[in-house]
Design an enzyme around this catalytic site. Structure first.
Site, mmCIF file in Angstrom:
data_model
loop_
_atom_site.group_PDB
_atom_site.id
_atom_site.type_symbol
_atom_site.label_atom_id
_atom_site.label_comp_id
_atom_site.label_asym_id
_atom_site.label_seq_id
_atom_site.Cartn_x
_atom_site.Cartn_y
_atom_site.Cartn_z
ATOM 1 N N HIS A 118 0.858 -1.268 -0.119
ATOM 2 C CA HIS A 118 0.063 0.006 -0.101
ATOM 3 C C HIS A 118 1.123 1.204 -0.118
ATOM 4 C CE1 HIS A 118 -2.662 -2.898 0.818
ATOM 5 N NE2 HIS A 118 -2.326 -3.164 2.104
ATOM 6 N N GLU A 155 -1.116 1.170 7.883
ATOM 7 C CA GLU A 155 -0.201 -0.097 7.358
ATOM 8 C C GLU A 155 0.785 0.589 6.620
ATOM 9 O OE1 GLU A 155 -1.196 -4.131 5.058
ATOM 10 O OE2 GLU A 155 -2.824 -2.595 5.319
ATOM 11 N N HIS A 210 3.095 -6.643 4.859
ATOM 12 C CA HIS A 210 1.628 -6.213 5.122
ATOM 13 C C HIS A 210 1.549 -6.246 6.855
ATOM 14 C CE1 HIS A 210 0.110 -5.723 1.244
ATOM 15 N NE2 HIS A 210 0.846 -6.593 0.871
ATOM 16 N N GLU A 292 1.908 -11.082 6.619
ATOM 17 C CA GLU A 292 1.227 -10.404 7.584
ATOM 18 C C GLU A 292 1.783 -10.407 8.848
ATOM 19 O OE1 GLU A 292 -1.207 -8.509 6.731
ATOM 20 O OE2 GLU A 292 -1.916 -9.489 4.593
#
Length: 328
Positions: A118, A155, A210, A292
Site C-alpha cells: 500500500h 499500514e 503487510h 502479515e
C-alpha cells in the site's frame, strides 16, 4: 492488509471467524510435521519451506499522508493490486532510491524485491486504486488504502518502515535490493505491476510486507503462499514449491526473532496460509510470498507493530528467512 473501497467507514468485521487460542489446540489442529518444523525453527534450526497474504476485512477508507497527519485522518483496508501504466508520479521500483546493491557478502549476486504493501497516497486517488485489473483468475481492484491501528498508525507507514530496515540488513549481506514503491509516487503501483516489477528484476525472492486489519482478539502473524493457479495470464505452478520454501523459512525466522505468535485466526496455528485470489502472487513468475506481521486492530498486536524496536526484530526475522532460503 484489509481490502475495501475508499468510502468505507472505519472497520470492524473480522476476515475469518476467531479460531481461538492456538497454544493448546495447535497440536490437534495442524499436521504434526509442520508444527514440529516451526517449533524446531524457533529453537534455532534451519530448513526448507512455504507461505502468503491477508484476509479481506473492513478498515477505514482514508489514510494519513504522513505520521504527523495520523490524528486527523484514518485509513481503510487494502489488497494487492497493480496497473501496467504505474499511475501517479515518481519511480515504481527501478530507481536507485528504490533499489540498490551492496558489494560483497554471502548474498552477492542475489536480487531481492521488497514490496511495501500500500502506498501512503492511495487514499487520495480512489478512482485510480478502485479500477479493476486482471489477476489471471478474475478482475480485482488495482489496490486499496490499507488498514491502520485504532490510534491511526497506518499500514502504509508500517510497511515502509519495516521495508527500509529489511533493505539495510539485506544489503549488508551483499544482496541487490529493489522496492516496488518507496512512497516516491502519488499512488500505486497496482497489484499486477507489483508482480511485474519482481518478474522483470529476475528476483531470486520477493516478499510483500503487510499488517492485517482483523477483529480484536485475532492475533499473530501469518505468511501467505501462492496456491497452484493456471488461468489466463496466471500460472503459479513453476513457483509454488520454491515460494513455499521461502515462506516456511520466513515464518521460522519471524517466529524465532519476534517470539510470535503465529496467527490464531488464519492457518490453524501454522503461521502459513495458501491463497489463489491475490494478483501479486498469481502473476508472479519468481518465488514470492506475503507476510502479515500482525493484526493492527488488536491492542496487543498494535502495541508491537507501533514499536520501533519490535519492527527491527520483524525485519531481522524476515531477513533471516530470506537469507536461509537464498543460501540453500
Amino acid at each position: 492488509m484489509s481490502y475495501v473501497g475508499p468510502d468505507f467507514e472505519p472497520p470492524r468485521p473480522p476476515r475469518h471467524p476467531l479460531r481461538g487460542p492456538l497454544t493448546v489446540a495447535v497440536a490437534a489442529l495442524v499436521p504434526g510435521a509442520l508444527v514440529g518444523w516451526l517449533v524446531w525453527q524457533a529453537t534455532g534450526g534451519s530448513d526448507d519451506g512455504d507461505g502468503s497474504a491477508s484476509a479481506q476485512t473492513s478498515a477505514a477508507a482514508s489514510a494519513p499522508a504522513s505520521a504527523s497527519a495520523r490524528s486527523s485522518e484514518l485509513p481503510g483496508p487494502s489488497e494487492d493490486g497493480k496497473d501496467q501504466t504505474g499511475g501517479g508520479t515518481g519511480q515504481s521500483g527501478g530507481g536507485e532510491e528504490s533499489g540498490s546493491s551492496a558489494g560483497s557478502g554471502p548474498l552477492k549476486g542475489k536480487v531481492v524485491v521488497i514490496d511495501p504493501g500500500h502506498n501512503p497516497g492511495n487514499f487520495r486517488h480512489p478512482s485510480d486504486i478502485n479500477r479493476k485489473v486482471n489477476i489471471g483468475t478474475n478482475w480485482k481492484e488495482c489496490d486499496t488504502t490499507g488498514t491502520s491501528t485504532n490510534a491511526g498508525y497506518t499500514e502504509a507507514e508500517f510497511t515502509l518502515d519495516v521495508s527500509h530496515r529489511l533493505r539495510t540488513i539485506l544489503k549488508k549481506e551483499g544482496a541487490t535490493v529493489k522496492f516496488t514503491q518507496d512512497g516516491d509516487r502519488a499512488w500505486g503501483p497496482c497489484v499486477d505491476e507489483r508482480a511485474e516489477i519482481g518478474n522483470k528484476a529476475g528476483a531470486d525472492a520477493v516478499v510483500s510486507i503487510h499488517a492485517d486489519g482483523s477483529a480484536a482478539g485475532n492475533r499473530g502473524f501469518h505468511v501467505i503462499l501462492p496456491g497452484s493457479v493456471h488461468s489466463g495470464a496466471a500460472d503459479t505452478r513453476p513457483i509454488v514449491a520454491s515460494s513455499r520454501a521461502l515462506g516456511e523459512r520466513i515464518a521460522g525466522g519471524f517466529l524465532r526473532t519476534t517470539g510470535g505468535p503465529p496467527s490464531n485466526y488464519i492457518g490453524d496455528g501454522t503461521g502459513l496460509d495458501v491463497r489463489k485470489d491475490l494478483g501479486g502472487l498469481n502473476l508472479s513468475t519468481v518465488p514470492k510470498v506475503f507476510i502479515e506481521c500482525g493484526n493492527m486492530r488488536d491492542t496487543k498486536d498494535s502495541a508491537q507493530l507501533t514499536s520501533g524496536a519490535w519492527r527491527q526484530k520483524a525485519a531481522e526475522g524476515i531477513s533471516e528467512g530470506i537469507v536461509s532460503f537464498l543460501r540453500g
